[in-house]
Design a protein around this motif. Sequence first.
Motif, PDB file in Angstrom:
ATOM      1  N   CYS A   2       0.854  -1.192   0.000  1.00  0.00           N
ATOM      2  CA  CYS A   2       0.000   0.000   0.000  1.00  0.00           C
ATOM      3  C   CYS A   2       0.892   1.245   0.000  1.00  0.00           C
ATOM      4  CB  CYS A   2      -0.941  -0.016   1.209  1.00  0.00           C
ATOM      5  SG  CYS A   2      -0.111   0.237   2.796  1.00  0.00           S
ATOM      6  N   CYS A   5       3.643   1.315   2.735  1.00  0.00           N
ATOM      7  CA  CYS A   5       4.778   0.379   2.745  1.00  0.00           C
ATOM      8  C   CYS A   5       5.337   0.182   1.347  1.00  0.00           C
ATOM      9  CB  CYS A   5       4.372  -0.953   3.380  1.00  0.00           C
ATOM     10  SG  CYS A   5       3.138  -1.901   2.469  1.00  0.00           S
ATOM     11  N   CYS A  64       3.124  -4.494   7.828  1.00  0.00           N
ATOM     12  CA  CYS A  64       2.560  -3.166   7.641  1.00  0.00           C
ATOM     13  C   CYS A  64       1.273  -3.062   8.463  1.00  0.00           C
ATOM     14  CB  CYS A  64       2.264  -2.937   6.159  1.00  0.00           C
ATOM     15  SG  CYS A  64       1.397  -1.375   5.853  1.00  0.00           S
ATOM     16  N   CYS A  67      -1.907  -2.525   5.682  1.00  0.00           N
ATOM     17  CA  CYS A  67      -2.371  -3.550   4.739  1.00  0.00           C
ATOM     18  C   CYS A  67      -2.003  -4.969   5.163  1.00  0.00           C
ATOM     19  CB  CYS A  67      -1.850  -3.268   3.331  1.00  0.00           C
ATOM     20  SG  CYS A  67      -0.083  -3.555   3.122  1.00  0.00           S
TER      21      CYS A  67
HETATM   22 ZN   LIG Z   1       1.096  -1.640   3.535  1.00  0.00          ZN
END
Ligand SMILES: [Zn+2]
Length: 73
Positions: A2, A5, A64, A67
């Motif tokens: 995402c 990250c 992360c 996500c």
């Molecule tokens: Zn992420």
Amino acid sequence: MCKYCKTTPLFEIGGTEFELKPTAGFKNDRKYSAWIMKGQADEKAGIMISTNGGNAVYFDINYCPQCGRKLGD
Ligand SMILES: [Zn+2]
């Protein structure tokens, strides 16, 4: 992967800053920034926390928080 990250040309991971919300009574006298970063030589990704754009502190993370992607390894 995402926006928090994502991979960048400079860093293995260098994400968009998180949106930080003030707590009740927060004095707006400094600016905090937080984002995920992992350099090529870093063993783990970390969440960086900076005040007024200066030197940062961080803690290691394995996933992360936005996500759920596994980071590193
Ligand atoms: Zn992420």
